[in-house]
Design a protein around this motif. Structure first.
Motif, PDB file in Angstrom:
ATOM      1  N   GLN A 158      31.069   2.448  84.627  1.00 40.98           N
ATOM      2  CA  GLN A 158      31.964   1.440  83.871  1.00 40.98           C
ATOM      3  C   GLN A 158      31.074   0.827  82.941  1.00 40.98           C
ATOM      4  OE1 GLN A 158      34.964   1.239  85.475  1.00 40.98           O
ATOM      5  NE2 GLN A 158      35.720   0.149  83.802  1.00 40.98           N
ATOM      6  N   GLY A 159      31.637   0.375  81.735  1.00 38.92           N
ATOM      7  CA  GLY A 159      30.753  -0.040  80.467  1.00 38.92           C
ATOM      8  C   GLY A 159      30.330   1.082  79.843  1.00 38.92           C
ATOM      9  N   ASP A 160      30.245   2.103  80.152  1.00 39.79           N
ATOM     10  CA  ASP A 160      29.846   3.386  79.156  1.00 39.79           C
ATOM     11  C   ASP A 160      31.056   3.525  78.331  1.00 39.79           C
ATOM     12  OD1 ASP A 160      28.071   6.201  78.736  1.00 39.79           O
ATOM     13  OD2 ASP A 160      29.933   6.372  78.747  1.00 39.79           O
ATOM     14  N   ASN A 161      30.938   3.339  77.115  1.00 38.82           N
ATOM     15  CA  ASN A 161      32.410   3.605  76.286  1.00 38.82           C
ATOM     16  C   ASN A 161      32.972   4.895  76.630  1.00 38.82           C
ATOM     17  OD1 ASN A 161      32.359   1.370  75.054  1.00 38.82           O
ATOM     18  ND2 ASN A 161      31.410   1.852  73.132  1.00 38.82           N
ATOM     19  N   ALA A 162      32.221   6.163  76.547  1.00 35.21           N
ATOM     20  CA  ALA A 162      33.127   7.437  76.485  1.00 35.21           C
ATOM     21  C   ALA A 162      33.751   7.360  78.033  1.00 35.21           C
ATOM     22  CB  ALA A 162      32.179   8.468  76.539  1.00 35.21           C
ATOM     23  N   CYS A 163      32.936   6.852  78.991  1.00 31.89           N
ATOM     24  CA  CYS A 163      33.760   6.960  80.415  1.00 31.89           C
ATOM     25  C   CYS A 163      34.787   6.039  80.519  1.00 31.89           C
ATOM     26  CB  CYS A 163      32.451   6.569  81.465  1.00 31.89           C
ATOM     27  SG  CYS A 163      31.221   7.780  81.876  1.00 31.89           S
ATOM     28  N   ASP A 164      34.649   4.806  80.014  1.00 31.39           N
ATOM     29  CA  ASP A 164      35.690   3.957  80.024  1.00 31.39           C
ATOM     30  C   ASP A 164      37.029   4.755  79.431  1.00 31.39           C
ATOM     31  OD1 ASP A 164      33.864   2.485  81.235  1.00 31.39           O
ATOM     32  OD2 ASP A 164      33.978   0.823  80.006  1.00 31.39           O
ATOM     33  N   TYR A 209      42.755   2.817  90.404  1.00 25.77           N
ATOM     34  CA  TYR A 209      41.677   3.240  89.227  1.00 25.77           C
ATOM     35  C   TYR A 209      40.568   2.253  89.486  1.00 25.77           C
ATOM     36  CZ  TYR A 209      39.094   2.821  84.578  1.00 25.77           C
ATOM     37  OH  TYR A 209      37.926   2.723  83.816  1.00 25.77           O
ATOM     38  N   ASP A 210      39.437   2.699  89.999  1.00 27.61           N
ATOM     39  CA  ASP A 210      38.410   1.633  90.404  1.00 27.61           C
ATOM     40  C   ASP A 210      37.572   1.740  89.219  1.00 27.61           C
ATOM     41  OD1 ASP A 210      36.141   0.118  91.489  1.00 27.61           O
ATOM     42  OD2 ASP A 210      36.326   1.497  93.218  1.00 27.61           O
ATOM     43  N   ASP A 211      37.729   0.316  88.548  1.00 26.46           N
ATOM     44  CA  ASP A 211      37.364   0.210  87.186  1.00 26.46           C
ATOM     45  C   ASP A 211      36.291  -1.148  87.423  1.00 26.46           C
ATOM     46  OD1 ASP A 211      38.969  -1.768  87.967  1.00 26.46           O
ATOM     47  OD2 ASP A 211      39.587  -2.018  85.960  1.00 26.46           O
ATOM     48  N   ARG A 212      35.673  -1.171  88.669  1.00 23.60           N
ATOM     49  CA  ARG A 212      34.919  -2.358  88.860  1.00 23.60           C
ATOM     50  C   ARG A 212      33.322  -1.805  88.628  1.00 23.60           C
ATOM     51  NH1 ARG A 212      35.182  -2.814  94.973  1.00 23.60           N
ATOM     52  NH2 ARG A 212      34.858  -0.736  94.787  1.00 23.60           N
ATOM     53  N   SER A 213      32.742  -2.873  88.087  1.00 24.42           N
ATOM     54  CA  SER A 213      31.353  -2.675  87.856  1.00 24.42           C
ATOM     55  C   SER A 213      30.408  -2.597  88.918  1.00 24.42           C
ATOM     56  CB  SER A 213      30.900  -3.918  86.937  1.00 24.42           C
ATOM     57  OG  SER A 213      31.527  -4.226  86.147  1.00 24.42           O
ATOM     58  N   GLU A 214      30.649  -1.818  89.898  1.00 24.92           N
ATOM     59  CA  GLU A 214      29.829  -1.512  91.234  1.00 24.92           C
ATOM     60  C   GLU A 214      29.088  -0.023  91.122  1.00 24.92           C
ATOM     61  OE1 GLU A 214      30.789  -3.014  94.566  1.00 24.92           O
ATOM     62  OE2 GLU A 214      31.578  -4.524  93.314  1.00 24.92           O
ATOM     63  N   ARG A 215      28.308  -0.072  92.015  1.00 30.08           N
ATOM     64  CA  ARG A 215      27.525   1.046  91.883  1.00 30.08           C
ATOM     65  C   ARG A 215      28.479   2.309  92.368  1.00 30.08           C
ATOM     66  NH1 ARG A 215      24.477   2.171  95.624  1.00 30.08           N
ATOM     67  NH2 ARG A 215      25.587   0.654  97.102  1.00 30.08           N
ATOM     68  N   ALA A 216      28.090   3.598  92.153  1.00 33.26           N
ATOM     69  CA  ALA A 216      28.723   4.816  92.249  1.00 33.26           C
ATOM     70  C   ALA A 216      28.949   5.014  93.666  1.00 33.26           C
ATOM     71  CB  ALA A 216      28.393   5.926  91.553  1.00 33.26           C
ATOM     72  N   GLY A 217      27.960   4.568  94.646  1.00 37.06           N
ATOM     73  CA  GLY A 217      28.089   4.759  96.067  1.00 37.06           C
ATOM     74  C   GLY A 217      28.960   4.005  96.607  1.00 37.06           C
ATOM     75  N   GLY A 223      32.218  10.799  84.826  1.00 36.77           N
ATOM     76  CA  GLY A 223      30.828  10.366  84.690  1.00 36.77           C
ATOM     77  C   GLY A 223      30.455  10.885  83.308  1.00 36.77           C
ATOM     78  N   PRO A 224      29.419  10.446  82.738  1.00 34.40           N
ATOM     79  CA  PRO A 224      28.797  10.748  81.397  1.00 34.40           C
ATOM     80  C   PRO A 224      28.679  12.209  81.308  1.00 34.40           C
ATOM     81  CG  PRO A 224      27.409   8.882  82.185  1.00 34.40           C
ATOM     82  CD  PRO A 224      28.253   9.486  83.531  1.00 34.40           C
ATOM     83  N   LYS A 225      28.162  13.059  82.313  1.00 31.56           N
ATOM     84  CA  LYS A 225      27.964  14.277  82.140  1.00 31.56           C
ATOM     85  C   LYS A 225      29.323  15.139  82.075  1.00 31.56           C
ATOM     86  CE  LYS A 225      23.811  14.624  85.064  1.00 31.56           C
ATOM     87  NZ  LYS A 225      23.327  14.810  86.373  1.00 31.56           N
ATOM     88  N   GLY A 226      30.064  15.111  83.096  1.00 29.74           N
ATOM     89  CA  GLY A 226      31.536  15.534  82.689  1.00 29.74           C
ATOM     90  C   GLY A 226      32.300  15.260  81.569  1.00 29.74           C
ATOM     91  N   VAL A 227      32.131  14.026  81.204  1.00 33.44           N
ATOM     92  CA  VAL A 227      32.793  13.640  79.775  1.00 33.44           C
ATOM     93  C   VAL A 227      32.209  14.321  78.674  1.00 33.44           C
ATOM     94  CG1 VAL A 227      33.003  11.691  78.155  1.00 33.44           C
ATOM     95  CG2 VAL A 227      33.477  11.347  80.590  1.00 33.44           C
ATOM     96  N   GLU A 228      30.981  14.595  78.701  1.00 32.66           N
ATOM     97  CA  GLU A 228      30.144  15.286  77.861  1.00 32.66           C
ATOM     98  C   GLU A 228      30.695  16.915  77.882  1.00 32.66           C
ATOM     99  OE1 GLU A 228      25.672  16.176  77.015  1.00 32.66           O
ATOM    100  OE2 GLU A 228      26.195  14.059  77.225  1.00 32.66           O
ATOM    101  N   LYS A 229      30.930  17.383  78.799  1.00 30.77           N
ATOM    102  CA  LYS A 229      31.304  18.839  79.335  1.00 30.77           C
ATOM    103  C   LYS A 229      32.733  18.868  78.989  1.00 30.77           C
ATOM    104  CE  LYS A 229      29.584  19.822  83.125  1.00 30.77           C
ATOM    105  NZ  LYS A 229      29.409  20.931  84.398  1.00 30.77           N
ATOM    106  N   GLY A 230      33.574  17.802  79.039  1.00 37.80           N
ATOM    107  CA  GLY A 230      34.860  17.942  78.790  1.00 37.80           C
ATOM    108  C   GLY A 230      35.702  18.236  80.207  1.00 37.80           C
ATOM    109  N   VAL A 231      34.951  18.044  81.155  1.00 42.67           N
ATOM    110  CA  VAL A 231      35.546  18.418  82.543  1.00 42.67           C
ATOM    111  C   VAL A 231      35.573  16.899  83.528  1.00 42.67           C
ATOM    112  CG1 VAL A 231      34.985  20.655  82.482  1.00 42.67           C
ATOM    113  CG2 VAL A 231      33.648  18.975  83.616  1.00 42.67           C
TER     114      VAL A 231
END
Lengths: 448, 448
Positions: free
Chosen positions: A363-369, A388-396, A414-422
């Motif tokens: 949360q807070g990463d533009n691409a993920c958001d 949609y869990d949009d809280r600023s919490e840890r992933a765990g 997450g960032p990796k998936g967003v980058e890969k488009g999945v």
């Protein structure tokens, strides 16, 4: 539920007070999980408030119950919670009921009570409004809060004092026709529970304080069940939804198929008969939870309360009655008992509070958001029930909450998936994980 | 309501006990008409059972209320009917409430009560689950049965003892933000009543036992109303539905528009101000019925019951609260008071139990039966809520019942029309009659 966007919620705004702590006074899994998942909150002993997540499940179960009652030809009405003591004196049950009945005096010292069931009141309604043979058959039902003042309320909503119940009542001219109405409810009950994704087995039962001769309990299998049950494995494997039901035809053959195989609770169990009738490999001995109970009791109430109809020949006859109960609030707990794991609840899709949960890993990463938000809006527009869990919490913490609350499908971004488009897609029940493009995800969910 | 065919009923099977007799103890139109139309049946003083026709209307009103609450961002939960006396002692209202509160002792002699409202319980829920400034704003609501032990229950469901109410509660960090939540409910209320086809006028009100400074009542105009009201005709002509609402923007200008014009109940009326502010031709003096009441009362309950949140700087602050009620069961009576004639009820389409009524003028005549049946099935398939009067009654009795029960559109089918290939179509409200082919009828009803 899609008219007003209440089917699509952002966790940061949604009232969902989950907790990691295991409540010390909760002895069974459903009670623990419902408290931890923020579904209910106890307000007094055996009395609960249903918080939004729990309320959504309660409503889904209620809706399935209602649809199947309507489909079977039952008509819905609504009786009040507070009844007059005199009505129960007329049936003779006022004293019988003992301390489980919550007795009340109003400001004029009139004796009232909080209804634990409604045989008396519905019979009085029939007696006061209907009088011709043409007015039957009728099956009337309502879904209303009841109260039973349990001496030791426990197990959360499974044995609460204030509980939500569907109770139907059938009125017929003869006991043969009464049996037709009974059979309709029998099948409606099988369908109702099957639609909730649970295996409910009908078992011949004692009639108890309701009275009458013919009665079946519907019991779901759960290791933590309150009673021991014995049945034929074939019964568990039967599927009432395999064929469409036509309530206009004789249902006796279908009912016979379901009652022809051995099934009994502890009290009714006959070991010799069990061994004689069920091959060894098919003998199931398990624990179960009662979620429905149906009775045929003839003229027990109609005689006493004057529910009679005129026949064509001018004679008068007391109507033949049955009553049919489903514990709607109890089912919420019952389904959890039958469907959970170490991590939390596993909702069958038909009663899940939301179908899809979106987890934003950063949360807070533009691409993920952006990616999460786009998906959330698209699902919302398509009428998908989504949280949609949009809280600023840890992933765990987000993973743990999503497992705990039992949402059937998780989409993890997450960032990796967003980058890969999945998008990562997880099935709560099977634990299976897949990677999808967003188009493939929609098609997996059956959305255009 | 269209999943299970309960939206399409045949009168011969439907539980609808209408009566010609005017009940002697019913003093007002809605009470008389609800009894005559078979909508409700009294079970004890001020306590009613809702028969299928009345139940359908109750559910429609509830649905509109729910949708507008959700649209305004309120979240639904469900609190129980039975509450603990201790909770009310904590707020100081246990003694205040007097004899209208139904007090109960359970089997362990614990003092309980049947909730007349829920400020205490919702505040306790907030206090027990939420604690951060990030948890607000929140508006939570439920729709639940309440009980007020009126000394002389009367006017049917308008002043019953057991009644169905929507009550919402807002929680905010500051009184300014509290006002934002208040404004949302203000607009939601205007929309809610407008969708029911009734004119509800907001009026500045006393806060009474709820407490606080800011309060409005919503009052519908009806000649039989309980209180006298004074207002500007322009208010009656204003239409909140004329433009879409965006709850994300500042609503104060819209609220100001509605509260800027003169409107007052008897108690708050100031004749001098009325004359000074309203041109003579626009001075309306009428009677009205309260159907909603909203309050902003700040920290009255949150202080006493510990509903506090932590601020970013570590300080703790009691939340600012408001409460917002709509009398759901009362509205059924209120709408009838505002919309009926000599013959019976005139339902606004949005709350009508059925949209279309089919009258078969000659039951048993093959051509008539066929024509009625075809129409009934076609309407049912299209999801139209329809009641088909297929009884072997005289036409006069069928007409009278259809007028009494207030179905918006009647389709009258007799031998002459069938021969000509036309259906007679009657608008209950205007009395207008037209003849249509069946295709033209569908297009008139907006069906393909």
């Amino acid at each position: 539920m899609s008219d007003d966007n209440s089917h699509a919620v952002r966790r940061s705004q949604f009232f969902l007070p989950t907790t990691k702590e295991t409540p010390s006074d909760a002895q069974i899994a459903s009670h623990r999980l419902m408290l931890r998942a923020g579904m209910v909150r106890q307000s007094s002993a055996g009395i609960y408030s249903w918080l939004p997540l729990g309320f959504r499940v309660l409503r889904k179960i209620e809706k399935i119950v209602r649809e199947e009652q309507n489909l079977a030809g039952a008509q819905e009405l609504l009786m009040p919670t507070i009844q007059s003591a005199d009505l129960w004196r007329a049936s003779g049950r006022y004293e019988d009921y003992g301390k489980e009945m919550l007795r009340i005096s109003d400001r004029h010292d009139r004796e009232m009570l909080y209804g634990p069931t409604n045989e008396e009141l519905i019979t009085e309604i029939f007696a006061g409004t209907l009088r011709s043979y043409r007015d039957v058959p009728k099956t009337l039902y309502h879904i209303q809060w009841k109260f039973r003042d349990e001496v030791r309320p426990r197990f959360g909503v499974m044995r609460g004092r204030e509980f939500y119940m569907k109770d139907a009542y059938s009125f017929d001219l003869t006991s043969e026709l009464g049996r037709v109405s009974y059979n309709k409810m029998f099948i409606a009950y099988l369908r109702t529970f099957a639609r909730m994704g649970i295996n409910a087995i009908p078992m011949r039962a004692d009639t108890g304080p309701i009275g009458g001769e013919l009665s079946h309990e519907f019991i779901i299998l759960a290791d933590t069940g309150e009673s021991e049950i014995f049945c034929d494995q074939d019964l568990i494997d039967m599927d009432v939804m395999a064929s469409e039901v036509d309530y206009a035809v004789d249902l006796q053959p279908i009912v016979d198929k379901w009652t022809g195989l051995y099934a009994a609770t502890d009290e009714m169990h006959d070991e010799k008969k069990f061994e004689a009738n069920v091959p060894e490999g098919k003998r199931v001995c398990a624990r179960g939870i009662e979620v429905g109970h149906i009775f045929f009791f003839g003229t027990k109430y109609s005689e006493k309360l004057g529910a009679k109809v005129n026949l064509q020949n001018g004679d008068e006859r007391a109507v033949q009655m049955g009553s049919y109960g489903i514990g709607v609030s109890r089912l919420v707990g019952g389904i959890i008992e039958a469907s959970h794991d170490e991590e939390g609840i596993i909702w069958p899709e038909s009663v899940a509070p939301f179908r899809v949960g979106i987890i934003n890993l950063r949360q807070g990463d533009n691409a993920c958001d952006q990616s999460c938000n786009d998906l959330f809006i698209k699902l919302a527009e398509q009428g998908v029930e989504v949280i949609y869990d949009d809280r600023s919490e840890r992933a765990g913490g987000k993973f743990a909450d999503m497992e705990l609350t039992g949402i059937p499908y998780q989409v993890i971004i997450g960032p990796k998936g967003v980058e890969k488009g999945v998008l990562e897609f997880k099935n709560r029940k099977t634990g299976e994980r897949e990677e999808f493009s967003s188009d493939a995800l929609f098609s997996r969910l059956g959305i255009n």
